[in-house]
Design a protein around this motif. Structure first.
Motif, PDB file in Angstrom:
ATOM      1  N   GLY A   1      40.058  58.097  54.389  1.00 37.81           N
ATOM      2  CA  GLY A   1      40.164  57.176  55.510  1.00 37.81           C
ATOM      3  C   GLY A   1      39.044  56.161  55.585  1.00 37.81           C
ATOM      4  O   GLY A   1      38.851  55.511  56.626  1.00 37.81           O
ATOM      5  N   ASP A   2      38.284  55.981  54.498  1.00 34.25           N
ATOM      6  CA  ASP A   2      37.177  55.025  54.503  1.00 34.25           C
ATOM      7  C   ASP A   2      37.689  53.583  54.468  1.00 34.25           C
ATOM      8  O   ASP A   2      38.768  53.303  53.934  1.00 34.25           O
ATOM      9  N   ALA A   3      36.879  52.684  54.998  1.00 30.56           N
ATOM     10  CA  ALA A   3      37.175  51.259  54.881  1.00 30.56           C
ATOM     11  C   ALA A   3      37.049  50.841  53.417  1.00 30.56           C
ATOM     12  O   ALA A   3      36.225  51.379  52.667  1.00 30.56           O
ATOM     13  N   LEU A   4      37.871  49.882  53.022  1.00 38.24           N
ATOM     14  CA  LEU A   4      37.887  49.424  51.638  1.00 38.24           C
ATOM     15  C   LEU A   4      37.341  48.013  51.524  1.00 38.24           C
ATOM     16  O   LEU A   4      37.512  47.185  52.420  1.00 38.24           O
ATOM     17  N   THR A   5      36.671  47.742  50.403  1.00 35.59           N
ATOM     18  CA  THR A   5      36.269  46.387  50.046  1.00 35.59           C
ATOM     19  C   THR A   5      36.912  46.046  48.710  1.00 35.59           C
ATOM     20  O   THR A   5      37.269  46.934  47.921  1.00 35.59           O
ATOM     21  N   TYR A   6      37.044  44.743  48.461  1.00 36.01           N
ATOM     22  CA  TYR A   6      37.771  44.271  47.292  1.00 36.01           C
ATOM     23  C   TYR A   6      36.919  43.265  46.526  1.00 36.01           C
ATOM     24  O   TYR A   6      36.142  42.513  47.115  1.00 36.01           O
ATOM     25  N   ARG A   7      37.095  43.265  45.236  1.00 38.71           N
ATOM     26  CA  ARG A   7      36.432  42.266  44.398  1.00 38.71           C
ATOM     27  C   ARG A   7      37.377  41.891  43.268  1.00 38.71           C
ATOM     28  O   ARG A   7      37.887  42.755  42.556  1.00 38.71           O
ATOM     29  N   TRP A   8      37.618  40.595  43.115  1.00 36.80           N
ATOM     30  CA  TRP A   8      38.424  40.066  42.020  1.00 36.80           C
ATOM     31  C   TRP A   8      37.516  39.227  41.126  1.00 36.80           C
ATOM     32  O   TRP A   8      36.731  38.417  41.613  1.00 36.80           O
ATOM     33  N   PHE A   9      37.609  39.431  39.823  1.00 36.37           N
ATOM     34  CA  PHE A   9      36.833  38.551  38.945  1.00 36.37           C
ATOM     35  C   PHE A   9      37.502  38.424  37.584  1.00 36.37           C
ATOM     36  O   PHE A   9      38.261  39.299  37.151  1.00 36.37           O
ATOM     37  N   LYS A  10      37.224  37.312  36.954  1.00 37.70           N
ATOM     38  CA  LYS A  10      37.705  37.074  35.588  1.00 37.70           C
ATOM     39  C   LYS A  10      36.776  37.790  34.624  1.00 37.70           C
ATOM     40  O   LYS A  10      35.564  37.574  34.635  1.00 37.70           O
ATOM     41  N   TYR A  11      37.355  38.630  33.793  1.00 35.10           N
ATOM     42  CA  TYR A  11      36.592  39.369  32.784  1.00 35.10           C
ATOM     43  C   TYR A  11      36.579  38.517  31.518  1.00 35.10           C
ATOM     44  O   TYR A  11      37.558  38.443  30.788  1.00 35.10           O
ATOM     45  N   ASP A  12      35.449  37.873  31.298  1.00 34.28           N
ATOM     46  CA  ASP A  12      35.373  36.892  30.219  1.00 34.28           C
ATOM     47  C   ASP A  12      35.551  37.507  28.832  1.00 34.28           C
ATOM     48  O   ASP A  12      36.194  36.910  27.959  1.00 34.28           O
ATOM     49  N   GLY A  13      34.964  38.682  28.603  1.00 35.57           N
ATOM     50  CA  GLY A  13      34.949  39.263  27.266  1.00 35.57           C
ATOM     51  C   GLY A  13      36.300  39.292  26.580  1.00 35.57           C
ATOM     52  O   GLY A  13      36.464  38.742  25.486  1.00 35.57           O
ATOM     53  N   PRO A  14      37.305  39.946  27.183  1.00 30.82           N
ATOM     54  CA  PRO A  14      38.600  40.043  26.507  1.00 30.82           C
ATOM     55  C   PRO A  14      39.519  38.845  26.720  1.00 30.82           C
ATOM     56  O   PRO A  14      40.569  38.752  26.064  1.00 30.82           O
ATOM     57  N   SER A  15      39.161  37.935  27.622  1.00 32.52           N
ATOM     58  CA  SER A  15      40.033  36.785  27.896  1.00 32.52           C
ATOM     59  C   SER A  15      39.957  35.787  26.748  1.00 32.52           C
ATOM     60  O   SER A  15      38.866  35.388  26.335  1.00 32.52           O
ATOM     61  N   SER A  16      41.110  35.361  26.247  1.00 31.77           N
ATOM     62  CA  SER A  16      41.080  34.348  25.185  1.00 31.77           C
ATOM     63  C   SER A  16      40.774  32.964  25.753  1.00 31.77           C
ATOM     64  O   SER A  16      40.283  32.089  25.040  1.00 31.77           O
TER      65      SER A  16
END
Length: 446
Positions: A378-393
């Motif tokens: 039941g804990d509050a949630l936080t979110y993080r979105w990011f582009k992962y450069d390493g595997p991205s072409s």
């Protein structure tokens, strides 16, 4: 109204497009693992890694723990492995309270066997089968469509013996079927048998991580969070050289929504590796010092560490530390309600831990959302979105609006056509220690 919404939220997380979705801990999400280890030598890091592995054993199908030599002849140390499983047995009921997927001690004991008695390639061949090499053959032959990961925390020759025997006793078709299920993660290269395998069986997926050091926690953190946590933590030895030098080999496989073992270049807790195999990656200098030379097998090819080296692990190290610390708390906590647990991350309504493959047009916008993500405490949630450069072409920056919201809007660059973009969602709770789960979206740009 609140109860109606809660029911709707649960329903959404269980059903997508009229089909029941997979749970996070089913077998298709778990990797199969056999460990070969020189545990019992001068460096206690294998003991540290095995304790850590057993706390993570609810997210991996562990099918063997083999006492095997590295560059020197070593005694049969299966009894020392059993001692660690004995200690695990003492906390098993507590761990199981927090995850029903932990294997019982009775399941683990038969998996502990002796590997080769002699090191290097000279320890393989006719009449040199061992309980360890036979266990590997039996596991690969099992009626299970998943590949099996053979990880070398020491030398490779017990794995090599299993491959040698099947190659020399079965038809070419049967051997190809056998070898197609093998995946290898080799820590540093600790004998010449790894180069022998890579040279003679180039179709086998073979990772050699030679950038293994620099991710592990310091001694003070280890004392406070591991060694001071009950009877299981008490047997975790002090560092002599590097802490847990072998752990990336199993951390690579943990079912956490980030790791994708079949794609070494995708990156995760166990490192990231080049997309193409590299030529003649040398193992530790002890190989030459013991009178062997991998160069006699040139040219051989393996997947080597990506350019960022150990920083591929450091990218996630705080979350990795917290995960281990929480599991050690589980080992001393008999009630579920008295400890913290991982949130469930859901991406675009999907619960499966496999990457979500999406297609998008260059210049358009794409929405990703974590609706339905939840926390068992039941804990509050936080979110993080990011582009992962390493595997991205696609290597340039990508605009993401709402990087700390439960949903985000991604602007696909006009010049990204024909490329892919890896977006990582991290969902973290507000418990102690803070725990995180991941999902990966791979956007294929048209």
């Amino acid at each position: 109204m609140r109860y109606i919404f809660t029911f709707f939220l649960i329903l959404v997380t269980l059903i997508t497009n009229g089909k029941t979705v997979k749970t996070a801990n089913n077998n298709s999400d778990k990797a199969r693992l056999i460990v070969t280890t020189d545990l019992g030598g001068a460096d206690p890091d294998d003991t540290q890694s095995l304790i850590h592995l057993l706390t993570c054993a609810d997210g991996i199908d562990l099918e063997g723990i083999i006492s095997s030599p590295s560059w020197v002849e070593t005694p049969d140390n299966t009894s020392k492995i059993r001692e660690i499983v004995d200690a695990y047995a003492n906390v098993y009921e507590n761990l199981r309270e927090h995850s029903k997927s932990y294997p019982s001690p009775e399941v683990l004991y038969p998996l502990i066997v002796r590997g080769q008695s002699k090191p290097h390639v000279s320890g393989i061949g006719e009449g040199k089968d061992s309980p360890g090499s036979e266990l590997i053959i039996k596991a690969v032959d099992k009626d299970d469509p998943r590949p099996i990961w053979l990880t070398a925390w020491g030398g490779m020759n017990t794995i090599a013996q299993a491959i040698w025997k099947v190659k020399n006793t079965r038809s070419e078709k049967d051997f190809e079927r056998f070898s197609s299920k093998i995946r290898i993660y080799d820590v540093l290269g600790q004998d010449d048998a790894g180069a022998w395998i890579a040279k003679n069986f180039p179709r086998i997926t073979y990772i050699r991580n030679d950038k293994i050091y620099g991710w592990a926690p310091d001694d003070n953190w280890t004392k406070n969070n591991i060694q001071n946590r009950g009877s299981f933590g008490a047997i975790y030895p002090d560092r002599i050289w590097a802490t847990e030098g072998d752990s990336p080999a199993f951390l690579y496989l943990c079912a956490n929504g980030l790791n994708t073992p079949e794609h070494p270049d995708y990156g995760g807790w166990g490192g990231r590796f080049d997309q193409e195999k590299c030529r003649n990656i040398r193992g530790m200098d002890f190989i030459v010092k013991s009178g062997k030379d991998e160069a006699i097998y040139d040219d051989y090819y393996m997947y080597g560490s990506a350019p960022e080296g150990v920083n591929a692990i450091n990218l996630w190290k705080e979350e990795l530390y917290n995960d281990f610390a929480a599991r050690m708390i589980w080992s001393v906590t008999p009630l579920f309600k008295d400890a913290n647990h991982h949130p469930t991350a859901i991406l675009n309504g999907k619960r499966s831990l496999a990457p979500l493959i999406l297609k998008a047009k260059a210049g358009k916008k794409l929405k990703l959302d974590a609706f339905g993500s939840s926390d068992p405490d039941g804990d509050a949630l936080t979110y993080r979105w990011f582009k992962y450069d390493g595997p991205s072409s696609y290597k340039k920056n990508v605009k993401i609006d709402g990087i700390e919201n439960s949903s985000c809007l991604i602007t696909i660059p006009h010049d990204a056509a024909g490329k892919n973009i890896h977006i990582i969602l991290t969902v973290s709770d507000s418990g102690t220690p803070k725990l995180s789960s991941y999902r990966r979206a791979i956007i294929e740009v048209k």
